[in-house]
Design a protein around this motif. Structure first.
Motif, PDB file in Angstrom:
ATOM      1  N   VAL A 102      -8.944  -4.574  -0.007  1.00 55.46           N
ATOM      2  CA  VAL A 102      -8.463  -4.549   1.357  1.00 55.46           C
ATOM      3  C   VAL A 102      -8.418  -2.695   1.479  1.00 55.46           C
ATOM      4  CG1 VAL A 102      -7.982  -4.176   3.365  1.00 55.46           C
ATOM      5  CG2 VAL A 102      -8.987  -6.593   2.589  1.00 55.46           C
ATOM      6  N   GLY A 103      -6.457  -2.636   1.513  1.00 59.22           N
ATOM      7  CA  GLY A 103      -5.845  -0.891   1.643  1.00 59.22           C
ATOM      8  C   GLY A 103      -4.084  -2.073   1.137  1.00 59.22           C
ATOM      9  N   PRO A 104      -3.271  -0.805   1.200  1.00 60.80           N
ATOM     10  CA  PRO A 104      -1.802  -0.780   0.356  1.00 60.80           C
ATOM     11  C   PRO A 104      -1.252  -1.970   1.581  1.00 60.80           C
ATOM     12  CG  PRO A 104      -2.686   1.506   0.888  1.00 60.80           C
ATOM     13  CD  PRO A 104      -3.645   0.899   1.346  1.00 60.80           C
ATOM     14  N   TYR A 105      -1.338  -2.506   2.402  1.00 60.24           N
ATOM     15  CA  TYR A 105      -1.092  -4.077   2.751  1.00 60.24           C
ATOM     16  C   TYR A 105      -0.839  -5.038   1.746  1.00 60.24           C
ATOM     17  CZ  TYR A 105       1.682  -6.761   6.208  1.00 60.24           C
ATOM     18  OH  TYR A 105       2.588  -8.120   6.657  1.00 60.24           O
ATOM     19  N   ALA A 160       3.184   2.952   5.828  1.00 62.04           N
ATOM     20  CA  ALA A 160       4.629   2.180   5.034  1.00 62.04           C
ATOM     21  C   ALA A 160       4.171   1.687   3.643  1.00 62.04           C
ATOM     22  CB  ALA A 160       5.204   0.974   5.724  1.00 62.04           C
ATOM     23  N   ALA A 161       3.201   0.556   3.641  1.00 64.29           N
ATOM     24  CA  ALA A 161       3.219   0.054   2.808  1.00 64.29           C
ATOM     25  C   ALA A 161       2.874   1.190   1.030  1.00 64.29           C
ATOM     26  CB  ALA A 161       1.794  -1.337   2.135  1.00 64.29           C
ATOM     27  N   LEU A 162       1.907   1.746   1.955  1.00 65.13           N
ATOM     28  CA  LEU A 162       1.272   2.814   0.560  1.00 65.13           C
ATOM     29  C   LEU A 162       2.480   3.492   0.187  1.00 65.13           C
ATOM     30  CD1 LEU A 162      -0.990   4.513  -1.003  1.00 65.13           C
ATOM     31  CD2 LEU A 162      -1.619   5.726   1.145  1.00 65.13           C
ATOM     32  N   ARG A 163       3.555   4.097   1.088  1.00 69.88           N
ATOM     33  CA  ARG A 163       4.654   5.069   0.642  1.00 69.88           C
ATOM     34  C   ARG A 163       5.654   3.984  -0.493  1.00 69.88           C
ATOM     35  NH1 ARG A 163       6.397   9.642   3.075  1.00 69.88           N
ATOM     36  NH2 ARG A 163       5.422  10.033   4.886  1.00 69.88           N
TER      37      ARG A 163
END
Length: 377
Positions: A220-223, A290-293
């Motif tokens: 899905v994505g970073p999180y 924030a997850a991507l960071r």
């Protein structure tokens, strides 16, 4: 004196009326509503509190809105049926409903993909618009009816990432021979570039990537990807997920089970699904930055797919749509409606949405750049 008598009488009358209200029976319609217990099979693991959590949002809202008389118990992928067999379980009546991504079932018919996403398609808002006001829901309901299923909007992840790779992908040729976990119609597109697609449920992806059974994966994505730990076994994180600009999740109900519900319960279920539809994309939008960071801080190498890769993929997708439309009348009927709607949306997006977003992104980038220079000075 008379005023005191009046007040005393009023107080007694009030107390009496309160007593009558307290003892007054609940409306007959509430008493007559049946107690119903359903099971919902999810395609997702419990650890993913957003994509799995949308099913729980539906269940909680339905129970609250019916004073606990209509309850839905949500089961994670694999607890009742395997993650990629939710449609089959709902169709057969093994469970009354399921929460899944319909493009998992393109092996049965590629037309299922429109209910989730197809490559170079709609973003989340555009998908909602097509389904609700562009004829998409009517078309998909007609299609799902052939599987004894009725579908409801029940989530959207927003635009997804392009996935995790053990090595850099710089040109279309780099996909040749690559084994990648990828869902939906995208795998068929990338076959044209030599990729070997693998369809694996969310909870089984990490061990496959860790053992080298697959070379890359998208989810899905970073999180979610951080929760699943993909950054521990693959270094390069690509974007955008051009195959999933706004993938929709759906609640699928067995038609016979749904038709047996009281009309008010049907309305509550549909409203709960719409709540989950909004809730999911908002939660991902709040959590992903924030997850991507964190991922980048821990060594993840963020990469954009090159222009040649994007152009080769688009060409392959358009070829596949033409080929599929030529042999599958159901697919063609929906594709013709869908592509017309997409092209109109893109024209509108250029005028306001995209112009505004691009300006804000450029403005924010300049501001951060000036701030960094100021701190160094």
């Amino acid at each position: 004196m008379q005023r005191r008598k009046f007040l005393k009488g009023a107080a007694l009358a009030g107390a009496g009326s309160m007593g009558v209200a307290a003892s007054f029976p609940a409306p007959a319609i509430a008493q007559s509503m049946p107690e119903i217990n359903w099971r919902m099979a999810s395609s997702f693991p419990k650890s993913l509190d957003t994509i799995f959590g949308a099913g729980e949002v539906i269940a909680k809202r339905v129970e609250a809105a019916t004073d606990g008389k209509f309850k839905i118990r949500v089961f994670a992928g694999g607890e009742i049926v395997p993650p990629l067999q939710v449609l089959d379980a709902v169709q057969a009546g093994t469970v009354e409903c399921g929460h899944t991504a319909a493009y998992y079932y393109v092996g049965k018919d590629p037309t299922f993909a429109f209910d989730t996403a197809i490559p170079f398609g709609l973003n989340g808002r555009q998908q909602n618009a097509w389904m609700m006001f562009g004829g998409g829901m009517e078309l998909m309901r007609e299609f799902f009816k052939g599987y004894n299923v009725i579908n409801f909007l029940a989530g959207n992840t927003g635009a997804q990432m392009g996935g995790w790779f053990r090595k850099e992908i710089k040109a279309p040729e780099d996909f040749n021979g690559l084994k990648m976990r990828i869902g939906g119609f995208a795998g068929k597109v990338l076959v044209k570039l030599g990729l070997v697609p693998q369809m694996i449920g969310g909870g089984d992806i990490y061990p496959a990537l860790e053992k080298g059974t697959i070379d890359a994966t998208e989810w899905v994505g970073p999180y979610d990807d951080e929760k699943l730990g993909f950054n521990k076994v693959a270094k390069y994180y690509y974007y955008p997920g051009w195959w999933e600009g706004g993938p929709q999740l759906s609640a699928l109900c067995n038609i016979d089970a749904f038709n047996k519900l009281p009309k008010s319960y049907q309305a509550v279920f549909e409203a709960a699904c719409h709540e989950a539809n909004t809730w999911m994309v908002a939660k991902y939008d709040a959590q992903n930055p924030a997850a991507l960071r964190r991922l980048i801080a821990n060594g993840t190498q963020l990469r954009a797919f090159s222009r040649p890769i994007m152009e080769a993929s688009l060409k392959a997708a358009n070829e596949l749509y033409a080929e599929t439309s030529a042999t599958n009348p159901k697919f063609k009927k929906i594709y013709d409606s869908w592509v017309k709607f997409r092209d109109e949306e893109l024209l509108w997006w250029r005028v306001a949405e995209n112009t505004f977003d691009n300006f804000m992104i450029a403005s924010s980038t300049r501001q951060h750049s000036r701030s960094r220079k100021s701190k160094k000075g």
